[in-house]
Design a protein around this motif. Structure first.
Motif, short mmCIF file in Angstrom:
data_model
loop_
_atom_site.label_atom_id
_atom_site.label_comp_id
_atom_site.label_asym_id
_atom_site.label_seq_id
_atom_site.Cartn_x
_atom_site.Cartn_y
_atom_site.Cartn_z
N ALA A 268 0.82 -1.21 0.00
CA ALA A 268 0.00 0.00 0.00
C ALA A 268 0.85 1.26 0.00
CB ALA A 268 -0.93 0.00 1.20
N ALA A 271 2.36 1.90 -3.28
CA ALA A 271 1.36 2.31 -4.27
C ALA A 271 0.92 3.77 -4.08
CB ALA A 271 0.14 1.40 -4.18
N PHE A 272 1.13 4.32 -2.91
CA PHE A 272 0.71 5.71 -2.62
C PHE A 272 1.21 6.65 -3.71
CE2 PHE A 272 1.58 9.92 -1.10
CZ PHE A 272 0.52 10.25 -0.25
N HIS A 273 0.31 7.50 -4.22
CA HIS A 273 0.68 8.43 -5.29
C HIS A 273 -0.23 9.65 -5.23
CE1 HIS A 273 2.39 9.41 -9.30
NE2 HIS A 273 1.23 10.03 -9.46
N THR A 307 -9.36 5.24 -5.58
CA THR A 307 -7.90 5.28 -5.68
C THR A 307 -7.25 4.53 -4.53
OG1 THR A 307 -7.91 7.39 -6.86
CG2 THR A 307 -5.89 6.80 -5.68
N TRP A 308 -7.59 4.92 -3.30
CA TRP A 308 -6.86 4.33 -2.17
C TRP A 308 -7.31 2.90 -1.86
CZ3 TRP A 308 -9.90 2.86 1.82
CH2 TRP A 308 -11.06 3.59 2.12
N TRP A 311 -5.04 0.53 -3.44
CA TRP A 311 -3.73 0.38 -2.79
C TRP A 311 -3.72 -0.76 -1.78
CZ3 TRP A 311 -2.90 6.19 -1.11
CH2 TRP A 311 -2.84 7.00 -2.25
#
Length: 314
Positions: A268, A271-273, A307-308, A311
């Motif tokens: 996770a 993957a944070f962006h 989005t999250w 993740w």
């Protein structure tokens, strides 16, 4: 201090919107570090909220930006969400080389940190943005505090940045006065800008200040890695740091044991962006509009669920 949004069983698979979430591998707290600027508080609290949605136990720990690497190397701390290419790359690379810290990839944000002045100061220093003009107009930036020297308002001491080294290497007739906090630095900019008073200071992006105020960054000799390590590089053959600051990504780093102990959290975090414009807007909501970090994070979580949730999907 965590922004708790949901409770989940530590060992069971949790369903979120019909999507299976990764299993929580350990109930031990994942310790994320907090620093002293708004954007980093937002970034870290978003990551904490996402991990909590997946059922992880999260603890937020106040830590010095550069000194935190000692805790990350030993596993006393686990994740730092913002290491800026401009100020933290050297410390990050050294910690990674020792083996106790891993680079967890880019955040999606690109960092710029440099000396900045309001555009109205070009009337008093028309040679700007060329750094060579600074000594010609040092008096225009001088204060009672600095005497005949120009005053440069630097960030808090804990940020690093090598401003004193740059002044010495380039022979600048300036003195660094460090702001006590991020908020104090930008409060001083706001006050000076409203009165059209002289000010030269550290400004960074992503942030609202370069969007709100008309101004320019000083153009120093372009950064190369050798500038910070090899005195023979650059205009001063006897000193390092005779160049501008590096530009580039903002990185995530973690304790090297994190992927084994919490593989789902590791996935996770990697993957944070988030990109500059989105972060700049959130910082403005806190610093300019008076919202709390918690409210801004909750707004982002509600608006970016698709989005999250990806993740933390299994």
């Amino acid at each position: 201090m965590c922004l708790a949004r949901a409770a989940a069983t530590a060992t069971a698979l949790v369903l979120f919107g019909g999507m299976a979430l990764a299993e929580v591998e350990s109930e031990d707290p994942i310790k994320l570090t907090l620093h002293d600027w708004t954007g980093q508080l937002i970034t870290t609290n978003i990551m904490a909220a996402v991990l909590e949605e997946a059922g992880y136990n999260v603890e937020l720990v106040q830590a010095d930006y550069l000194a935190q690497f000692a805790g990350l190397e030993t596993g006393d701390l686990h994740v730092a969400m913002e290491i800026w290419e401009t100020t933290g790359r050297e410390a990050m690379d050294a910690a990674v080389a020792k083996g106790g810290v891993v680079n967890m990839g880019e955040t999606g944000m690109l960092a710029k940190e440099e000396w900045w002045y309001p555009l109205y100061m070009k009337e008093k220093c028309p040679g700007l943005p060329d750094w060579k003009a600074l000594n010609d107009c040092a008096a225009a930036f001088a204060t009672a505090e600095t005497g005949a020297k120009g005053r440069y308002l630097g960030g808090p001491v804990t940020w690093g940045g090598f401003d004193e080294e740059r002044i010495a290497a380039l022979g600048l007739n300036y003195e660094v006065i460090h702001a006590g906090t991020d908020a104090a630095m930008f409060a001083e900019l706001e006050s000076a800008y409203q009165r059209k008073d002289p000010i030269l200071l550290w400004v960074y992006a992503p942030h609202w200040a370069p969007q709100k105020y008309e101004g320019e960054w000083v153009e120093f000799p372009p950064y190369e890695a050798a500038c910070y390590t090899d005195p023979a590089w650059g205009s001063n053959p006897t000193a390092t740091h005779d160049c501008g600051k590096p530009f580039g990504p903002i990185w995530k780093v973690g304790w090297a044991g994190l992927p084994e102990k919490w593989p789902g959290a590791d996935k996770a975090i990697r993957a944070f962006h988030i990109e500059n414009d989105a972060m700049g807007a959130m910082i403005a909501k806190v610093d300019l509009d008076g919202q709390t970090v918690e409210d801004v994070v909750n707004e982002w979580m509600d608006a970016n669920e698709a989005t999250w949730s990806a993740w933390i999907a299994k």
